[in-house]
Design a protein around this motif. Sequence first.
Motif, PDB file in Angstrom:
ATOM      1  N   LEU A  15      46.835  26.324  22.989  1.00 51.37           N
ATOM      2  CA  LEU A  15      46.653  27.313  24.042  1.00 51.37           C
ATOM      3  C   LEU A  15      47.241  26.805  25.352  1.00 51.37           C
ATOM      4  CD1 LEU A  15      42.989  28.543  23.432  1.00 51.37           C
ATOM      5  CD2 LEU A  15      45.115  29.719  22.853  1.00 51.37           C
ATOM      6  N   ILE A  16      47.908  27.708  26.057  1.00 56.65           N
ATOM      7  CA  ILE A  16      48.456  27.385  27.373  1.00 56.65           C
ATOM      8  C   ILE A  16      48.088  28.517  28.332  1.00 56.65           C
ATOM      9  CG2 ILE A  16      50.372  25.959  26.564  1.00 56.65           C
ATOM     10  CD1 ILE A  16      52.158  28.412  26.759  1.00 56.65           C
ATOM     11  N   PRO A  17      47.992  28.234  29.632  1.00 54.97           N
ATOM     12  CA  PRO A  17      47.687  29.291  30.602  1.00 54.97           C
ATOM     13  C   PRO A  17      48.782  30.355  30.603  1.00 54.97           C
ATOM     14  CG  PRO A  17      47.382  27.119  31.578  1.00 54.97           C
ATOM     15  CD  PRO A  17      48.080  26.910  30.271  1.00 54.97           C
ATOM     16  N   ASN A  18      48.359  31.596  30.688  1.00 55.27           N
ATOM     17  CA  ASN A  18      49.297  32.720  30.678  1.00 55.27           C
ATOM     18  C   ASN A  18      49.300  33.374  32.059  1.00 55.27           C
ATOM     19  OD1 ASN A  18      51.076  34.699  29.761  1.00 55.27           O
ATOM     20  ND2 ASN A  18      49.407  36.049  29.120  1.00 55.27           N
ATOM     21  N   TYR A  19      50.346  33.103  32.828  1.00 53.70           N
ATOM     22  CA  TYR A  19      50.504  33.717  34.148  1.00 53.70           C
ATOM     23  C   TYR A  19      51.615  34.757  34.076  1.00 53.70           C
ATOM     24  CZ  TYR A  19      47.538  30.174  36.354  1.00 53.70           C
ATOM     25  OH  TYR A  19      46.477  29.384  36.721  1.00 53.70           O
ATOM     26  N   THR A  20      51.332  35.948  34.587  1.00 55.61           N
ATOM     27  CA  THR A  20      52.325  37.017  34.587  1.00 55.61           C
ATOM     28  C   THR A  20      52.871  37.225  35.993  1.00 55.61           C
ATOM     29  OG1 THR A  20      50.594  38.703  34.892  1.00 55.61           O
ATOM     30  CG2 THR A  20      51.253  38.171  32.629  1.00 55.61           C
ATOM     31  N   PHE A  21      54.129  37.612  36.069  1.00 58.78           N
ATOM     32  CA  PHE A  21      54.802  37.829  37.348  1.00 58.78           C
ATOM     33  C   PHE A  21      54.350  39.166  37.923  1.00 58.78           C
ATOM     34  CE2 PHE A  21      58.573  39.224  39.823  1.00 58.78           C
ATOM     35  CZ  PHE A  21      58.593  38.191  40.742  1.00 58.78           C
ATOM     36  N   GLU A  22      53.738  39.136  39.107  1.00 57.91           N
ATOM     37  CA  GLU A  22      53.151  40.343  39.687  1.00 57.91           C
ATOM     38  C   GLU A  22      53.391  40.396  41.196  1.00 57.91           C
ATOM     39  OE1 GLU A  22      51.882  42.501  37.697  1.00 57.91           O
ATOM     40  OE2 GLU A  22      51.168  41.401  35.935  1.00 57.91           O
ATOM     41  N   GLN A  23      53.220  41.604  41.740  1.00 56.36           N
ATOM     42  CA  GLN A  23      53.181  41.791  43.188  1.00 56.36           C
ATOM     43  C   GLN A  23      51.736  41.607  43.639  1.00 56.36           C
ATOM     44  OE1 GLN A  23      55.813  42.411  45.219  1.00 56.36           O
ATOM     45  NE2 GLN A  23      54.571  42.451  47.059  1.00 56.36           N
ATOM     46  N   LEU A  24      51.507  40.697  44.566  1.00 60.95           N
ATOM     47  CA  LEU A  24      50.154  40.360  45.002  1.00 60.95           C
ATOM     48  C   LEU A  24      49.926  40.825  46.434  1.00 60.95           C
ATOM     49  CD1 LEU A  24      50.090  36.666  43.705  1.00 60.95           C
ATOM     50  CD2 LEU A  24      49.307  38.705  42.481  1.00 60.95           C
ATOM     51  N   GLN A  25      48.784  41.453  46.664  1.00 63.09           N
ATOM     52  CA  GLN A  25      48.342  41.798  48.010  1.00 63.09           C
ATOM     53  C   GLN A  25      46.914  41.285  48.176  1.00 63.09           C
ATOM     54  OE1 GLN A  25      49.256  45.875  49.426  1.00 63.09           O
ATOM     55  NE2 GLN A  25      50.291  46.166  47.463  1.00 63.09           N
ATOM     56  N   MET A  26      46.669  40.617  49.283  1.00 61.93           N
ATOM     57  CA  MET A  26      45.372  39.972  49.472  1.00 61.93           C
ATOM     58  C   MET A  26      44.891  40.168  50.906  1.00 61.93           C
ATOM     59  SD  MET A  26      44.509  35.982  48.629  1.00 61.93           S
ATOM     60  CE  MET A  26      45.536  36.139  47.157  1.00 61.93           C
ATOM     61  N   GLU A  27      43.620  40.500  51.028  1.00 64.23           N
ATOM     62  CA  GLU A  27      42.972  40.589  52.336  1.00 64.23           C
ATOM     63  C   GLU A  27      41.793  39.631  52.337  1.00 64.23           C
ATOM     64  OE1 GLU A  27      40.039  43.681  54.639  1.00 64.23           O
ATOM     65  OE2 GLU A  27      41.885  44.526  53.789  1.00 64.23           O
TER      66      GLU A  27
ATOM     67  N   ILE B 210      39.681  40.579  49.017  1.00 65.10           N
ATOM     68  CA  ILE B 210      40.093  41.754  48.246  1.00 65.10           C
ATOM     69  C   ILE B 210      41.497  41.506  47.716  1.00 65.10           C
ATOM     70  CG2 ILE B 210      40.539  44.230  48.302  1.00 65.10           C
ATOM     71  CD1 ILE B 210      38.568  44.413  50.643  1.00 65.10           C
ATOM     72  N   LEU B 211      41.653  41.614  46.408  1.00 63.85           N
ATOM     73  CA  LEU B 211      42.931  41.326  45.752  1.00 63.85           C
ATOM     74  C   LEU B 211      43.441  42.569  45.037  1.00 63.85           C
ATOM     75  CD1 LEU B 211      45.101  39.270  44.740  1.00 63.85           C
ATOM     76  CD2 LEU B 211      43.580  38.847  42.784  1.00 63.85           C
ATOM     77  N   LYS B 212      44.708  42.867  45.259  1.00 68.94           N
ATOM     78  CA  LYS B 212      45.376  43.944  44.523  1.00 68.94           C
ATOM     79  C   LYS B 212      46.573  43.345  43.804  1.00 68.94           C
ATOM     80  CE  LYS B 212      47.637  48.461  44.998  1.00 68.94           C
ATOM     81  NZ  LYS B 212      46.952  49.015  43.817  1.00 68.94           N
ATOM     82  N   VAL B 213      46.626  43.529  42.493  1.00 68.25           N
ATOM     83  CA  VAL B 213      47.703  42.998  41.669  1.00 68.25           C
ATOM     84  C   VAL B 213      48.554  44.161  41.177  1.00 68.25           C
ATOM     85  CG1 VAL B 213      48.289  41.694  39.600  1.00 68.25           C
ATOM     86  CG2 VAL B 213      46.293  41.035  40.967  1.00 68.25           C
ATOM     87  N   SER B 214      49.801  44.215  41.663  1.00 67.61           N
ATOM     88  CA  SER B 214      50.739  45.287  41.305  1.00 67.61           C
ATOM     89  C   SER B 214      50.073  46.646  41.507  1.00 67.61           C
ATOM     90  CB  SER B 214      51.260  45.081  39.886  1.00 67.61           C
ATOM     91  OG  SER B 214      52.038  43.888  39.839  1.00 67.61           O
ATOM     92  N   LYS B 215      50.061  47.506  40.483  1.00 69.66           N
ATOM     93  CA  LYS B 215      49.521  48.858  40.644  1.00 69.66           C
ATOM     94  C   LYS B 215      48.063  48.976  40.211  1.00 69.66           C
ATOM     95  CE  LYS B 215      54.022  51.117  40.150  1.00 69.66           C
ATOM     96  NZ  LYS B 215      54.811  52.135  39.409  1.00 69.66           N
ATOM     97  N   ARG B 216      47.434  47.841  39.942  1.00 69.79           N
ATOM     98  CA  ARG B 216      46.031  47.882  39.539  1.00 69.79           C
ATOM     99  C   ARG B 216      45.126  48.184  40.734  1.00 69.79           C
ATOM    100  NH1 ARG B 216      46.112  42.047  36.617  1.00 69.79           N
ATOM    101  NH2 ARG B 216      48.174  42.268  35.636  1.00 69.79           N
ATOM    102  N   LYS B 217      43.895  48.520  40.438  1.00 65.30           N
ATOM    103  CA  LYS B 217      42.919  48.813  41.475  1.00 65.30           C
ATOM    104  C   LYS B 217      42.557  47.545  42.240  1.00 65.30           C
ATOM    105  CE  LYS B 217      38.282  50.794  42.057  1.00 65.30           C
ATOM    106  NZ  LYS B 217      37.098  51.361  41.343  1.00 65.30           N
ATOM    107  N   SER B 218      42.369  47.677  43.549  1.00 68.79           N
ATOM    108  CA  SER B 218      41.942  46.538  44.369  1.00 68.79           C
ATOM    109  C   SER B 218      40.548  46.095  43.945  1.00 68.79           C
ATOM    110  CB  SER B 218      41.930  46.922  45.851  1.00 68.79           C
ATOM    111  OG  SER B 218      43.224  47.266  46.287  1.00 68.79           O
ATOM    112  N   LEU B 219      40.333  44.776  43.919  1.00 68.44           N
ATOM    113  CA  LEU B 219      39.053  44.231  43.485  1.00 68.44           C
ATOM    114  C   LEU B 219      38.571  43.164  44.451  1.00 68.44           C
ATOM    115  CD1 LEU B 219      39.709  43.726  39.650  1.00 68.44           C
ATOM    116  CD2 LEU B 219      38.328  45.525  40.705  1.00 68.44           C
ATOM    117  N   LYS B 220      37.245  43.131  44.668  1.00 64.72           N
ATOM    118  CA  LYS B 220      36.638  42.025  45.389  1.00 64.72           C
ATOM    119  C   LYS B 220      36.389  40.887  44.412  1.00 64.72           C
ATOM    120  CE  LYS B 220      34.248  44.621  49.036  1.00 64.72           C
ATOM    121  NZ  LYS B 220      32.932  44.909  49.659  1.00 64.72           N
TER     122      LYS B 220
END
Length: 276
Positions: free
Chosen positions: A171-183, A227-237
């Motif tokens: 097993l290895i960590p799986n990181y995907t390339f995304e647009q990140l927005q953070m407050e 608050i984190l928003k990853v690409s087009k996903r819903k923003s999450l705390k």
Amino acid sequence: MKVRKNASAYQELANEYEIDLGLNEEQSIAMHSNQPFMLNEDQLDYIVDQMTVTVGIDRYLQAHSEVLLPIALSLFVINERLWKIMERKPWDKEKMLAMCTIPLCTWERKAETTSNPKGSNRWDIHPNSLELALEKNPKILVCGEGGDFSGFIEQSQITMRKFGIPESRKLIPNYTFEQLQMEVKLDRAVFEIHPSPRDNLDYDYSEPARTFYNHGFAISVPGEDVILKVSKRKSLKMAGEVFLLIGSQILEDDDTQHYRALKIDILLRALQRRFT
């Protein structure tokens, strides 16, 4: 300040902003003989006082935070659910991986060496943004491209896709390339400049800890204030506790980067004074 700067960087700072550096005799000799040296905290405070005397520390930070760009970033989230996920790691189960990273870091078979046995490959940092909003309800806003932790994946799934030949099921960590927005809300934040590496954090698939120690800062804050928003996903705390690292990649052997590194040191000192 953790790294010596060239004399030319100090001279450029003094000329651009018409300030006094408050050098002692030994530093003055180094300055005139074009030798690198460091400033102490009192001298950094003296420079910050001069840089902020007319505009105030908040406006100074907002106007000069761009010197950090492009930023490197590692978002660590500490909670019981994620510790359970870390139990699947084939190494260092007691260390937490970053949930978001700038730059993206992925496993590459060709990256596996004696000095990099886990095969972590750090991608280039793309242009990104960092905004300090300090007038009311202070917060940091970050936007950029990077990696989002998506659990673990068998190494064989990657090699099958690339080469058509299954290999190890490790097993290895799986990181995907995304647009990140953070407050990040700062009302309850605890700041630390030049943060030392922490024993319970895994830096193998994120920016090296040295980047943040030399030219960066850390924020400890309750997860609900991030608050984190990853690409087009819903923003999450975030849930639990957050430890956020922000810094700049500086090539210490590149003389052209010493002036930028010096201005980062001054900015970090001002940031520390603003929030401590």
